[in-house]
Scaffold this motif. Structure first.
Motif, PDB file in Angstrom:
ATOM      1  N   TRP A  47       0.871  -1.494  -0.008  1.00 55.96           N
ATOM      2  CA  TRP A  47       0.003   0.069   0.171  1.00 55.96           C
ATOM      3  C   TRP A  47       0.925   1.241  -0.112  1.00 55.96           C
ATOM      4  O   TRP A  47       0.268   2.239  -0.511  1.00 55.96           O
ATOM      5  CB  TRP A  47      -1.017  -0.071   1.176  1.00 55.96           C
ATOM      6  CG  TRP A  47      -1.872  -1.366   1.250  1.00 55.96           C
ATOM      7  CD1 TRP A  47      -2.112  -2.093   2.380  1.00 55.96           C
ATOM      8  CD2 TRP A  47      -2.792  -1.712  -0.005  1.00 55.96           C
ATOM      9  NE1 TRP A  47      -2.852  -3.091   1.810  1.00 55.96           N
ATOM     10  CE2 TRP A  47      -3.254  -2.891   0.716  1.00 55.96           C
ATOM     11  CE3 TRP A  47      -3.077  -1.380  -1.245  1.00 55.96           C
ATOM     12  CZ2 TRP A  47      -4.042  -3.571  -0.242  1.00 55.96           C
ATOM     13  CZ3 TRP A  47      -3.569  -2.022  -1.924  1.00 55.96           C
ATOM     14  CH2 TRP A  47      -4.356  -3.238  -1.531  1.00 55.96           C
ATOM     15  N   GLY A  86      -6.556   8.699  -0.715  1.00 56.73           N
ATOM     16  CA  GLY A  86      -6.559   8.001   0.288  1.00 56.73           C
ATOM     17  C   GLY A  86      -8.059   7.282   0.152  1.00 56.73           C
ATOM     18  O   GLY A  86      -8.136   6.032   0.984  1.00 56.73           O
ATOM     19  N   GLY A  87      -8.791   7.693  -0.502  1.00 55.96           N
ATOM     20  CA  GLY A  87     -10.367   7.015  -0.562  1.00 55.96           C
ATOM     21  C   GLY A  87     -10.185   5.802  -1.240  1.00 55.96           C
ATOM     22  O   GLY A  87     -10.697   4.521  -1.201  1.00 55.96           O
ATOM     23  N   TYR A  88      -9.286   5.992  -2.509  1.00 54.11           N
ATOM     24  CA  TYR A  88      -8.971   4.573  -3.085  1.00 54.11           C
ATOM     25  C   TYR A  88      -8.294   3.522  -2.318  1.00 54.11           C
ATOM     26  O   TYR A  88      -8.633   2.249  -2.522  1.00 54.11           O
ATOM     27  CB  TYR A  88      -8.225   5.146  -4.408  1.00 54.11           C
ATOM     28  CG  TYR A  88      -8.137   4.071  -5.646  1.00 54.11           C
ATOM     29  CD1 TYR A  88      -9.414   3.248  -6.084  1.00 54.11           C
ATOM     30  CD2 TYR A  88      -6.847   3.513  -6.177  1.00 54.11           C
ATOM     31  CE1 TYR A  88      -9.352   2.201  -6.765  1.00 54.11           C
ATOM     32  CE2 TYR A  88      -6.920   2.632  -7.112  1.00 54.11           C
ATOM     33  CZ  TYR A  88      -8.060   1.906  -7.317  1.00 54.11           C
ATOM     34  OH  TYR A  88      -7.866   0.925  -8.254  1.00 54.11           O
ATOM     35  N   LEU A  89      -7.426   3.903  -1.612  1.00 58.15           N
ATOM     36  CA  LEU A  89      -6.553   2.969  -1.007  1.00 58.15           C
ATOM     37  C   LEU A  89      -7.632   2.387   0.159  1.00 58.15           C
ATOM     38  O   LEU A  89      -7.463   0.954   0.086  1.00 58.15           O
ATOM     39  CB  LEU A  89      -5.589   3.727  -0.094  1.00 58.15           C
ATOM     40  CG  LEU A  89      -4.463   2.965   0.899  1.00 58.15           C
ATOM     41  CD1 LEU A  89      -3.729   2.140   0.062  1.00 58.15           C
ATOM     42  CD2 LEU A  89      -3.702   4.049   1.462  1.00 58.15           C
ATOM     43  N   ASN A  90      -8.204   3.071   0.829  1.00 51.48           N
ATOM     44  CA  ASN A  90      -9.307   2.366   1.679  1.00 51.48           C
ATOM     45  C   ASN A  90     -10.209   1.460   0.984  1.00 51.48           C
ATOM     46  O   ASN A  90     -10.416   0.368   1.504  1.00 51.48           O
ATOM     47  CB  ASN A  90     -10.008   3.613   2.302  1.00 51.48           C
ATOM     48  CG  ASN A  90      -9.051   4.316   3.343  1.00 51.48           C
ATOM     49  OD1 ASN A  90      -8.141   3.877   3.736  1.00 51.48           O
ATOM     50  ND2 ASN A  90      -9.991   5.519   3.814  1.00 51.48           N
ATOM     51  N   LYS A 142      -8.028  -1.535   0.341  1.00 48.52           N
ATOM     52  CA  LYS A 142      -7.843  -2.352   1.427  1.00 48.52           C
ATOM     53  C   LYS A 142      -9.102  -3.353   1.753  1.00 48.52           C
ATOM     54  O   LYS A 142      -8.888  -4.349   2.171  1.00 48.52           O
ATOM     55  CB  LYS A 142      -7.398  -1.415   2.640  1.00 48.52           C
ATOM     56  CG  LYS A 142      -6.013  -0.997   2.529  1.00 48.52           C
ATOM     57  CD  LYS A 142      -5.629   0.012   3.774  1.00 48.52           C
ATOM     58  CE  LYS A 142      -4.229   0.369   3.857  1.00 48.52           C
ATOM     59  NZ  LYS A 142      -4.111   1.347   4.760  1.00 48.52           N
ATOM     60  N   ALA A 143     -10.006  -2.609   1.793  1.00 48.66           N
ATOM     61  CA  ALA A 143     -11.240  -3.261   2.280  1.00 48.66           C
ATOM     62  C   ALA A 143     -11.715  -4.559   1.362  1.00 48.66           C
ATOM     63  O   ALA A 143     -12.083  -5.490   1.764  1.00 48.66           O
ATOM     64  CB  ALA A 143     -12.544  -2.118   2.133  1.00 48.66           C
ATOM     65  N   GLU A 173      -9.526  -7.228   2.373  1.00 53.15           N
ATOM     66  CA  GLU A 173      -9.859  -7.726   3.655  1.00 53.15           C
ATOM     67  C   GLU A 173     -11.060  -8.863   3.559  1.00 53.15           C
ATOM     68  O   GLU A 173     -11.181  -9.858   3.957  1.00 53.15           O
ATOM     69  CB  GLU A 173     -10.375  -6.875   4.542  1.00 53.15           C
ATOM     70  CG  GLU A 173      -9.060  -6.365   5.172  1.00 53.15           C
ATOM     71  CD  GLU A 173      -9.040  -4.918   5.991  1.00 53.15           C
ATOM     72  OE1 GLU A 173     -10.309  -4.908   6.503  1.00 53.15           O
ATOM     73  OE2 GLU A 173      -8.298  -4.291   6.427  1.00 53.15           O
TER      74      GLU A 173
END
Lengths: 142, 142
Positions: A36, A57-61, A64-65, A68
């Motif tokens: 990341w 930041g939003g795309y990274l989140n 990540k989701a 997961e």
């Protein structure tokens, strides 16, 4: 009309042209390593996803989701077409999402589905993504 | 691995290369005219849709059913990338499906959604289509 035409006119594309497929495959390798901290090398701060201004930041989140939800996630590029500053990629997933995916109760079942995505690059980084996940294919497997 | 690589090796592509985007836009114009008798000029007898061997007749029936579900259907090409024998196209629909669409109760509401599709040509005709419709975008508008 098409923002990529404007960009081409601005001359921001030429340097990226010889190696957009390599850059894109580097981006996919980054996702598969879940590296990341390197995402910013492949995606601009102002990235939009399906016309939503997620920013990096939003795309990274979001990524990540997604990773997961799918413990054995692997991004497989099945078909790749580049025409700077555009890339089109057909990604295929064979995986077992732990619980829900795209709102569907997959609950560990092994499924296969594709994501057909278009990317607009700004120089060597992705600035816009228009992606569709094949939710109907997943529904048909549950 | 990729069937298009094999095809390229077979040399069946070269003649289509200068004008694949024109041919593709001709195919879309054919759909927008609902000129079903001309579909065979753009699609092979052995066409597959999402790896299902629909053949020309099955694909024609699928298209007819889609156009019946959407009285004001219009196929708008928003982004087009060609790399013979492959074409990637992002289609956008702004329409009011009469009743159900993709299993969803749209019932005349005006919606907007995209279809991201890849096409493999055999010469000047489409032989394989890998398409994903953005069902989640429709769900979000209902």
């Amino acid at each position: 009309m098409h923002s990529f035409l404007t960009r081409k006119g601005q001359g921001s594309v030429a340097t990226a042209e010889p190696k957009l497929s390599e850059i894109y495959l580097g981006y996919i390798a980054c996702l598969n390593r879940q590296d990341w901290s390197s995402l910013r090398h492949f995606v601009t701060d102002n990235v939009q996803y399906n016309d939503k201004p997620l920013r990096l930041g939003g795309y990274l989140n979001m990524l990540k989701a997604y990773c997961e939800e799918i413990p054995d996630v692997y991004f497989e590029v099945r078909t790749l077409i580049t025409s700077p500053p555009l890339v089109a990629s057909r990604l295929v997933f064979n995986c077992a999402p732990a619980n829900r995916l795209l709102g569907l109760p997959v609950r560990g079942k092994r499924i296969s589905f594709s994501e057909n995505a278009f990317y607009l690059f700004n120089g060597e980084k992705i600035e816009q993504i228009w992606s569709v996940m094949d939710k109907m294919a997943i529904e048909a497997q549950l």
